[in-house]
Scaffold this active site. Structure first.
Site, PDB file in Angstrom:
ATOM      1  N   ASP A  11       0.873  -1.174   0.000  1.00 60.03           N
ATOM      2  CA  ASP A  11       0.000   0.000   0.000  1.00 60.03           C
ATOM      3  C   ASP A  11       0.910   1.224   0.000  1.00 60.03           C
ATOM      4  O   ASP A  11       2.109   1.119   0.280  1.00 60.03           O
ATOM      5  CB  ASP A  11      -0.888  -0.015   1.257  1.00 60.03           C
ATOM      6  CG  ASP A  11      -1.776   1.218   1.346  1.00 60.03           C
ATOM      7  OD1 ASP A  11      -2.298   1.651   0.304  1.00 60.03           O
ATOM      8  OD2 ASP A  11      -1.947   1.765   2.458  1.00 60.03           O
ATOM      9  N   SER A  12       0.314   2.357  -0.264  1.00 55.81           N
ATOM     10  CA  SER A  12       1.088   3.592  -0.195  1.00 55.81           C
ATOM     11  C   SER A  12       1.507   3.893   1.248  1.00 55.81           C
ATOM     12  O   SER A  12       2.418   4.681   1.474  1.00 55.81           O
ATOM     13  CB  SER A  12       0.270   4.761  -0.742  1.00 55.81           C
ATOM     14  OG  SER A  12      -0.960   4.851  -0.047  1.00 55.81           O
ATOM     15  N   TYR A  43      -0.414   8.629  -2.515  1.00 52.62           N
ATOM     16  CA  TYR A  43      -0.450   8.320  -3.941  1.00 52.62           C
ATOM     17  C   TYR A  43      -1.675   9.014  -4.578  1.00 52.62           C
ATOM     18  O   TYR A  43      -1.691   9.292  -5.763  1.00 52.62           O
ATOM     19  CB  TYR A  43      -0.626   6.808  -4.167  1.00 52.62           C
ATOM     20  CG  TYR A  43       0.606   5.941  -4.013  1.00 52.62           C
ATOM     21  CD1 TYR A  43       1.784   6.407  -3.421  1.00 52.62           C
ATOM     22  CD2 TYR A  43       0.576   4.621  -4.456  1.00 52.62           C
ATOM     23  CE1 TYR A  43       2.885   5.572  -3.283  1.00 52.62           C
ATOM     24  CE2 TYR A  43       1.678   3.783  -4.327  1.00 52.62           C
ATOM     25  CZ  TYR A  43       2.833   4.256  -3.742  1.00 52.62           C
ATOM     26  OH  TYR A  43       3.913   3.431  -3.612  1.00 52.62           O
ATOM     27  N   CYS A  74      -3.747  -0.985  -2.040  1.00 56.52           N
ATOM     28  CA  CYS A  74      -4.001   0.444  -2.230  1.00 56.52           C
ATOM     29  C   CYS A  74      -4.985   0.620  -3.389  1.00 56.52           C
ATOM     30  O   CYS A  74      -4.740   0.125  -4.501  1.00 56.52           O
ATOM     31  CB  CYS A  74      -2.669   1.114  -2.565  1.00 56.52           C
ATOM     32  SG  CYS A  74      -2.797   2.859  -2.949  1.00 56.52           S
ATOM     33  N   THR A  76      -5.732   3.375  -4.995  1.00 51.47           N
ATOM     34  CA  THR A  76      -5.172   4.240  -6.026  1.00 51.47           C
ATOM     35  C   THR A  76      -4.229   3.443  -6.936  1.00 51.47           C
ATOM     36  O   THR A  76      -4.287   3.564  -8.162  1.00 51.47           O
ATOM     37  CB  THR A  76      -4.417   5.421  -5.361  1.00 51.47           C
ATOM     38  OG1 THR A  76      -5.324   6.105  -4.497  1.00 51.47           O
ATOM     39  CG2 THR A  76      -3.877   6.376  -6.384  1.00 51.47           C
ATOM     40  N   GLU A 154      -4.844   9.760   9.132  1.00 52.13           N
ATOM     41  CA  GLU A 154      -3.424   9.733   9.519  1.00 52.13           C
ATOM     42  C   GLU A 154      -3.204  10.497  10.827  1.00 52.13           C
ATOM     43  O   GLU A 154      -2.335  10.164  11.618  1.00 52.13           O
ATOM     44  CB  GLU A 154      -2.575  10.390   8.422  1.00 52.13           C
ATOM     45  CG  GLU A 154      -2.492   9.599   7.142  1.00 52.13           C
ATOM     46  CD  GLU A 154      -1.326   8.633   7.131  1.00 52.13           C
ATOM     47  OE1 GLU A 154      -0.261   8.973   7.648  1.00 52.13           O
ATOM     48  OE2 GLU A 154      -1.502   7.513   6.603  1.00 52.13           O
ATOM     49  N   CYS A 190     -11.125   3.675  -0.580  1.00 50.92           N
ATOM     50  CA  CYS A 190      -9.786   4.118  -0.172  1.00 50.92           C
ATOM     51  C   CYS A 190      -9.464   3.426   1.145  1.00 50.92           C
ATOM     52  O   CYS A 190     -10.337   3.302   2.020  1.00 50.92           O
ATOM     53  CB  CYS A 190      -9.773   5.626   0.000  1.00 50.92           C
ATOM     54  SG  CYS A 190      -8.245   6.249   0.740  1.00 50.92           S
ATOM     55  N   THR A 191      -8.217   2.998   1.272  1.00 44.77           N
ATOM     56  CA  THR A 191      -7.814   2.228   2.457  1.00 44.77           C
ATOM     57  C   THR A 191      -8.046   2.972   3.777  1.00 44.77           C
ATOM     58  O   THR A 191      -8.263   2.352   4.803  1.00 44.77           O
ATOM     59  CB  THR A 191      -6.307   1.932   2.378  1.00 44.77           C
ATOM     60  OG1 THR A 191      -5.621   3.159   2.086  1.00 44.77           O
ATOM     61  CG2 THR A 191      -6.003   0.914   1.326  1.00 44.77           C
ATOM     62  N   HIS A 192      -7.956   4.297   3.745  1.00 43.49           N
ATOM     63  CA  HIS A 192      -8.047   5.065   4.995  1.00 43.49           C
ATOM     64  C   HIS A 192      -9.470   5.279   5.476  1.00 43.49           C
ATOM     65  O   HIS A 192      -9.682   5.609   6.638  1.00 43.49           O
ATOM     66  CB  HIS A 192      -7.384   6.437   4.818  1.00 43.49           C
ATOM     67  CG  HIS A 192      -5.890   6.394   4.847  1.00 43.49           C
ATOM     68  ND1 HIS A 192      -5.159   5.658   3.952  1.00 43.49           N
ATOM     69  CD2 HIS A 192      -4.995   6.991   5.675  1.00 43.49           C
ATOM     70  CE1 HIS A 192      -3.874   5.807   4.208  1.00 43.49           C
ATOM     71  NE2 HIS A 192      -3.743   6.614   5.261  1.00 43.49           N
TER      72      HIS A 192
END
Ligand code: DGL
Length: 273
Positions: A11-12, A43, A74, A76, A154, A190-192
């Site tokens: 992943d990024s 990314y 990821c 993206t 984050e 999106c992973t987040h």
């Protein structure tokens, strides 16, 4: 194929640990090797060409360490580079998160109207549109980029007035101005974004189904390994190793939120791509 080799995941950054977590639950006997390219995150605001280059470098590090299957955790990178990666390593099974995410959304939506949120890059190249329409050509799709969600996740700002205000700002146009019919399903592309489930749920209320690709990706990995007769035959637990391209303590601190368990910086190897 050597079934004792690890599954490689990249992943990024740390967001892909949500996918790793689902894979660990479903495939506890497998060894996993995770790479988070935190030095170059995000990314999601970069061009597809740049993302494809980064993805090839990250994947090549995992291939160098010997893996039996590659998971592009990821969104993206899956949207921008999956075909390139498969072309670079034709013998290696490569699984991205976009197709499994689209599958989860199509299964969850009852009225065929689906809202997709993702990074600017993923929304821009319409990868989810194509994947959803491949399953349900009649699907109505409303899509929006939610770049600030990445920073909020984050930063660990996962609930309270600020993430709620941001969620309202992003989601209101997708839901209140879309349709008819209005979307009955939100795909977190999106992973987040799964980290921000609480404010998203608060804005949308209880009716809308919210899905992400973690579970369906883990399912796709299991199916692929089973089909290839490459499931690790051991009965004990597998080992998980972590690599990052920047600052292991930060990777461990923020990564623990996504992984759902404490993570020590000593478990994380610093690498160069
Ligand atoms: N991993 C990215 C994704 O799933 C989100 C973070 C980034 O922009 O790098 O799209």
């Amino acid at each position: 194929m050597d079934a004792s080799l690890p599954v490689g995941v990249f992943d990024s950054g740390v967001g892909g640990l949500t996918v790793l977590r689902a894979m660990l639950r479903r495939l506890p006997h497998e060894d996993m090797l995770y790479l988070g390219d935190t030095a170059r995150l995000p990314y999601g605001t970069k061009s597809s060409r740049t993302v494809a280059r980064y993805a090839a470098q990250a994947a090549s590090k995992l291939v160098e360490r010997r893996i039996k299957l590659l998971v592009v955790a990821c969104n993206t990178a899956s949207a921008a580079a999956l075909d390139d990666l498969q072309a670079l390593w034709p013998e290696l099974p490569v699984i991205g998160v976009v197709a499994p995410g689209a599958k989860a959304a199509c299964a969850a939506s009852r009225n065929g109207s689906i809202a997709v949120i993702a990074t600017e890059s993923t929304i821009g190249n319409q990868a989810y549109h194509a994947a959803i329409r491949g399953i349900n050509p009649q699907a109505r799709i409303s899509a929006g980029a939610c770049s600030l969600f990445v920073s909020l996740a984050e930063e660990g700002w996962l609930d309270g007035p600020i993430p709620e205000a941001v969620a309202e700002r992003y989601l209101a146009p997708l839901f209140r101005e879309a349709g008819p019919p209005a979307p009955d399903c939100l795909l977190l592309g999106c992973t987040h974004f799964p980290a921000l489930l609480a404010p998203i749920r608060k804005v949308l209320g209880g009716e809308t189904r919210i899905v992400d690709s973690a579970e369906t990706t883990a399912e796709a990995v299991e199916e692929a390994l089973f089909g290839l007769k490459a499931l690790n035959p051991r009965s004990g637990p597998g080992q998980v190793s972590f690599m990052t391209t920047d600052d292991p303590p930060r990777f461990a601190r923020i990564g623990a939120v996504f992984l759902g368990r404490p993570l020590s910086a000593r478990e994380v190897e610093l690498i160069n791509l």
